[in-house]
Structure formats: structure tokens, C-alpha cells
Enzyme design. Sequence first.
Site, mmCIF file in Angstrom:
data_model
loop_
_atom_site.group_PDB
_atom_site.id
_atom_site.type_symbol
_atom_site.label_atom_id
_atom_site.label_comp_id
_atom_site.label_asym_id
_atom_site.label_seq_id
_atom_site.Cartn_x
_atom_site.Cartn_y
_atom_site.Cartn_z
ATOM 1 N N ARG A 227 -5.572 7.877 -72.485
ATOM 2 C CA ARG A 227 -5.281 7.999 -71.057
ATOM 3 C C ARG A 227 -6.308 8.914 -70.410
ATOM 4 O O ARG A 227 -6.718 9.913 -71.006
ATOM 5 C CB ARG A 227 -3.881 8.601 -70.907
ATOM 6 C CG ARG A 227 -3.330 8.600 -69.500
ATOM 7 C CD ARG A 227 -2.909 7.207 -69.104
ATOM 8 N NE ARG A 227 -2.275 7.180 -67.793
ATOM 9 C CZ ARG A 227 -0.987 7.342 -67.585
ATOM 10 N NH1 ARG A 227 -0.171 7.578 -68.596
ATOM 11 N NH2 ARG A 227 -0.496 7.278 -66.363
ATOM 12 N N GLU B 173 0.650 -5.788 -66.577
ATOM 13 C CA GLU B 173 -0.727 -5.489 -66.989
ATOM 14 C C GLU B 173 -0.782 -5.503 -68.503
ATOM 15 O O GLU B 173 0.250 -5.314 -69.160
ATOM 16 C CB GLU B 173 -1.124 -4.074 -66.531
ATOM 17 C CG GLU B 173 -1.326 -3.935 -65.056
ATOM 18 C CD GLU B 173 -1.408 -2.466 -64.627
ATOM 19 O OE1 GLU B 173 -1.362 -1.565 -65.496
ATOM 20 O OE2 GLU B 173 -1.504 -2.239 -63.421
ATOM 21 N N LYS C 289 7.026 -0.253 -71.148
ATOM 22 C CA LYS C 289 6.018 -0.757 -72.091
ATOM 23 C C LYS C 289 6.679 -1.685 -73.086
ATOM 24 O O LYS C 289 7.762 -1.405 -73.580
ATOM 25 C CB LYS C 289 5.298 0.402 -72.788
ATOM 26 C CG LYS C 289 6.220 1.362 -73.471
ATOM 27 C CD LYS C 289 5.454 2.569 -73.985
ATOM 28 C CE LYS C 289 6.418 3.546 -74.638
ATOM 29 N NZ LYS C 289 5.864 4.841 -74.938
ATOM 30 N N LYS D 45 -1.301 -3.749 -71.989
ATOM 31 C CA LYS D 45 -1.250 -2.372 -72.471
ATOM 32 C C LYS D 45 -2.472 -2.140 -73.342
ATOM 33 O O LYS D 45 -2.615 -2.725 -74.413
ATOM 34 C CB LYS D 45 0.032 -2.102 -73.271
ATOM 35 C CG LYS D 45 0.156 -0.649 -73.684
ATOM 36 C CD LYS D 45 1.517 -0.331 -74.244
ATOM 37 C CE LYS D 45 1.727 1.176 -74.395
ATOM 38 N NZ LYS D 45 0.721 1.850 -75.214
ATOM 39 N N ARG E 78 -4.856 13.539 -71.715
ATOM 40 C CA ARG E 78 -3.420 13.826 -71.721
ATOM 41 C C ARG E 78 -3.136 15.318 -71.851
ATOM 42 O O ARG E 78 -2.142 15.828 -71.370
ATOM 43 C CB ARG E 78 -2.740 13.104 -72.882
ATOM 44 C CG ARG E 78 -2.305 11.702 -72.604
ATOM 45 C CD ARG E 78 -1.159 11.642 -71.636
ATOM 46 N NE ARG E 78 0.111 12.059 -72.229
ATOM 47 C CZ ARG E 78 0.917 11.252 -72.900
ATOM 48 N NH1 ARG E 78 0.622 9.986 -73.050
ATOM 49 N NH2 ARG E 78 2.049 11.697 -73.399
ATOM 50 N N PHE F 202 -6.044 1.651 -63.566
ATOM 51 C CA PHE F 202 -4.829 0.953 -63.153
ATOM 52 C C PHE F 202 -4.059 1.648 -62.037
ATOM 53 O O PHE F 202 -3.038 1.159 -61.591
ATOM 54 C CB PHE F 202 -3.911 0.629 -64.334
ATOM 55 C CG PHE F 202 -3.656 1.759 -65.305
ATOM 56 C CD1 PHE F 202 -2.890 2.847 -64.945
ATOM 57 C CD2 PHE F 202 -4.175 1.697 -66.599
ATOM 58 C CE1 PHE F 202 -2.639 3.862 -65.855
ATOM 59 C CE2 PHE F 202 -3.930 2.716 -67.509
ATOM 60 C CZ PHE F 202 -3.166 3.809 -67.133
HETATM 61 P P1 AMP Z 1 2.848 5.186 -75.187
HETATM 62 O O1 AMP Z 1 1.665 6.045 -75.510
HETATM 63 O O2 AMP Z 1 3.207 4.164 -76.207
HETATM 64 O O3 AMP Z 1 4.022 6.011 -74.668
HETATM 65 O O4 AMP Z 1 2.458 4.285 -73.907
HETATM 66 C C1 AMP Z 1 2.068 4.852 -72.703
HETATM 67 C C2 AMP Z 1 0.578 4.915 -72.653
HETATM 68 O O5 AMP Z 1 0.023 3.624 -72.609
HETATM 69 C C3 AMP Z 1 0.026 5.563 -71.412
HETATM 70 O O6 AMP Z 1 0.049 6.962 -71.479
HETATM 71 C C4 AMP Z 1 -1.399 5.033 -71.384
HETATM 72 O O7 AMP Z 1 -2.247 5.882 -72.130
HETATM 73 C C5 AMP Z 1 -1.308 3.715 -72.126
HETATM 74 N N1 AMP Z 1 -1.598 2.530 -71.305
HETATM 75 C C6 AMP Z 1 -2.278 1.474 -71.756
HETATM 76 N N2 AMP Z 1 -2.402 0.535 -70.824
HETATM 77 C C7 AMP Z 1 -1.772 0.994 -69.722
HETATM 78 C C8 AMP Z 1 -1.551 0.452 -68.423
HETATM 79 N N3 AMP Z 1 -2.002 -0.750 -68.070
HETATM 80 N N4 AMP Z 1 -0.846 1.214 -67.550
HETATM 81 C C9 AMP Z 1 -0.367 2.437 -67.917
HETATM 82 N N5 AMP Z 1 -0.556 2.984 -69.116
HETATM 83 C C10 AMP Z 1 -1.249 2.276 -70.030
#
Ligand code: AMP
Length: 561
Positions: free
Chosen positions: A250, A243, A416, A245, A265, A332
Site C-alpha cells: 500500500r 477493482e 476484499k 485486488k 503502511r 485507486f
Molecule cells: P489485506 O491486506 O488482505 O487486509 O487487504 C487490504 C489491502 O489490499 C490494502 O491495504 C491494499 O494494500 C491492498 N489492495 C490491493 N488492491 C487494492 C485496491 N484495488 N483497493 C484497495 N486496496 C487494495
Amino acid sequence: MKRFAAICESVAATPAKNEKIALLAEYLRELDDRDLEAAARFFTGTPFAARDERTLSLGGQTLVAAARAVWEFNDAQLGAAYREHGDLGAALGELVRPPARLALFDDALQPHVLKKRFDEIAAARGKNSARKRQAICERIFAACGDSLEATYVTKIMTGDLRIGLREGLILEAIAAAFEAPAADVRRSAMAAGDVGAVAVAARHGTLADIAVRYGAPIAFMLASPVQYGSGYRELQAGSWSIEDKLDGIRAQLHKEGDAVRIFSRTLNDVARSYPEVVDAAQRISGSFVIDGEIVAMRGDGVLPFRFLQARLQRKTVDATLMEEVPVALWCFDLLARNEEFLLEEPLAERRAQLAALVGADGAVRLTPWSELESGGDAETLHAAFEASRARGNEGLMLKRNDAPYFPGKRGKWWLKLKRELSTLDVVVVAVEWGHGKRAKVLSDYTFAVRGPNDALLTIGKAYSGLTDAEIATLTEWFLAHRLPVDRQRPRARSHEIPVEPEIVLEVAFDVIQKSDLHESGFALRFPRIVRIRDDKLPQDIDALGRVEELYREMLAREGLR
Ligand code: AMP
């Protein structure tokens, strides 16, 4: 907490899984409900339950100040103890002595008393909150009877027990202690996001009552990073999907009947800030819990996070703001549908049900995905990555199709993939001793770019990227090239050691931000050291102008999409 600490020592001392479980189970059985709840939680190495987003907000400095007030040691003693152990808990443990000021009439530090103190620390607000938090820490330390107790209490406060206990083992110990089926314990731990509540329910045979329910936020499942351009070995086993990002916030949307809640969050209900999302959700029939990301939009395209900030800062939203910065919830995952909770279903099934529920456009929309057929070859992934960036998104999320939804977990089922914006050549101006296994080396580097009149202006600090051997060599070099303390930079923190500006590093980063934190007026987000540039001299480092240029380019790119 004396007995808790003793159990931790025994658990750490045995590599045998079954023995660890037996030790824990025996101890948990001894405790009354209040202590059981707290202690089971503490064994996960954190002061609060997984689903609880409160934190202690205690920096190492506050802990040290509190400990010093109680046990009266000096900097040299602390420095020596820290370098010996590489762990604040163990270092402070060594400095324990009968408290100078006796904590008369205070309760013994049972697990439930420590839990109460943690609640007080998290609740400390207002002008003197830092002072209040420190005072509560002092009270905690003064109640510690010996080194071991102080060590483990500190380890819980710093969130790192390091005794080789995974949550799975604690759950097995709970099952063993109270003769509950291990599968029931695991399922309720998922629903509750709190090992403490599960332990108490297991004792009372009420595990079946712990269920996910509408209106109560479920801890978010999180992703682990994979390095761009690495071999992507993680993706070779199992079937995966991709998917985009998305770059927003969130959100977990609960709709039950007509009532809509949106949890952030921090697990606060933020529904009032997103009326268009609430409205669109209400037009979908039935009850459900959706996991997704709220993103600022322009037409059908997404806007960078900066735009969303205008919405985040307001509690109430008027029509003008909604028109200026419209938002959409990109869905998602589906965690519940009517009576059924889907956490244990594989992602493929949850997603199929989600696709039947929400459409491809509007303020509640489906996040498109594709199957990763190739087993993760770099070419396919990088093409998908570029396509995501071209759509204005941050990178990729890779998800295992057969994985359940693990609340509150950052595991290998969601990955990610991001890539740095650019790199800069910088020079190290100050260094610090590291932490943990790097406590005996200078591993934290403050670095600078070249400003007007060749002044060196700090722009960031990096901890990661070099090998142990490189750090060891640099440590020797830095120790031999310290500058007198009066050459300390005006905004430096006290434990920074100024060094001769000779070592040039190439650092990569994701984003440049304006910031008062550093002398250059900019800060780099997620800086990582790419390599030591032995081939460059300090006069070859990048100038502030280059930083400004990168910043402008970044804004322009964002403006275009
Ligand atoms: P990070 O904040 O860099 O740890 O990345 C994780 C965060 O990416 C998650 O908590 C989501 O807020 C965000 N996110 C963005 N797109 C997605 C997706 N397609 N699936 C899950 N999380 C996503």
C-alpha cells in the site's frame, strides 16, 4: 487511571447510549489537557492514536511475566483466573495485591503518565528490548492501585476494552463535553486520525485548525473480508464497484509542487525506494494525494509480491535493480487535489477526479474498475474474480460508490474477496486453550502432515472455522486423549498440550511458504479449518510430498504470469 477504570465500569454497565455519552462527557470535562488527550484515546481501546502505526509489541507472555514479577502469583492461580474470565485484563485484575517491591517515588498512574510509559515501550529498541519492555510493564503494574485499575490498563495494552463504546460515541461525548458541533468533531477526527487531539481542540475551540495537509500521512482506509462463495448479502444494498485486488504494498503519494513523498503502511516515507514512481508523479501537474498499491511489473503484467521483496529490502535503488524489478503505483483513490481535500466526497467523485489526473499506463497508473450492476450475484462476481486471477492479481476489492474515505477504518464500505489456494488433510498433534469467549475450550490446533517414515511434521496452526458445538465436542475428546508432557514436540510452546494424533481436519489456506517455524519446513498462510474429516484415518492425511507439489505448482503459476 483509577477514575478512568471506574468510568469504564459504569459505561459497560449501562446499555443506554445517552447515558454512556453523559458519563464520558462529564469525566472528560474534569481532565486537564494532558490527561484529556490520553484518556480520550484510551477509550478507543488502543494505546496509540489511529493514525499512529506504533505498537507496543507486547505478547501475552510478556504481560504475564511482568505481572508475575509485581504480584507474585503462580501458574495455577493465573490459569484459574483466566479460565474464569476469558480475558487477560480481568484475569490479572484478580491477582492484584500490594506490590512486593514498592514503586517508591513513582508518579501516580494518571492517563498522561500511562501514555508516557507506552511511548517508552514503543521506543524500546536493541538487544535487550524485550527485557526493557517488560521492565516498563512492571513499572506500570506496580503503579496500579487496585484490581479495576490493573484490569483496564491491561485491556488497553491488549487493545480490547469491551465496554460497548464505538468511536462514534466517544466523539459524541467530546462534542457534548465541550459544546462543540458534533459534525465538526467528526470531521476533524477524520482529518486527525486521533481522538485525543480532537478532544483537546474541541475544548479550546480550535477544531477548524485540524485539517488534512500535504506531507502529513493520512491513515489508510482498510477493507473487511467477505467469504468466497458466501451469499454476498453485504452487496445487496447500495451501489458498488469492483477493482482487482493487487498484490503489492500500500502506498500514499503526496505531491506538492515538485516535492513527492510516498508513505507506506507504517507511515514512513519510502519515496527513495521508488524513483520511477516519483519521476512519473512529477510529470503530472498540480498537487495531489493519491492512494494506491505499488506492484512489481513485467511489461504491462503484474508480478507476485515475492518479486517486490527484492525492492523492499534496499534503501537505495540502482539502474540494474530498476530494470530487473520495475514497479508501478496502481492508483485507486484521490484524497486531495490542489487546495481541496476530498475525504468526504463519495468514492465515485474521488475516482472521477483521479481518472482525469492519471493515465492508464506508466509508473503511476489508474486501477481499472467496473460497476457491479447485478447486485452481487455469485456468477458475475466469480467471473470477475477469475479474470482478476488470470491477470495475476489476488482477487477482488468491492467498494461502495457513495462512501467517503474513512482514514484508519476497516469497515463495510470496502470489502476484499480472496479464495484459498487449496486444502490439505492434516492431523491435530497439539491443542491450546482459546482466548476471549473461547477461553474455556480447546480451540487452537497445531496440525501436521505425514513425513518420511510416517513421522508427523507440523505445518501450521488454525483457530477458526469450526462451530462452537464442534469445538465443545473436540475439547472433551482432546482432554481424554492427552499425551504425557514428555511427549511434547521439541519446538512446541510451553502451553501446547500434546494429544493423540487421531483427529483429521481439512484446512484451507491462501499461500504456502518455506518456513523454519514448523517441522515440515513449510507454513500455510491464513489457514482455516474447512471441516472435521471423520471419514478419514490419521494414515489418510496428506504427505509432505503433496505440500511440495502444491508449492511447486504455485511457483510455476506465478512464473507463467
Ligand atoms: P489485506 O491486506 O488482505 O487486509 O487487504 C487490504 C489491502 O489490499 C490494502 O491495504 C491494499 O494494500 C491492498 N489492495 C490491493 N488492491 C487494492 C485496491 N484495488 N483497493 C484497495 N486496496 C487494495
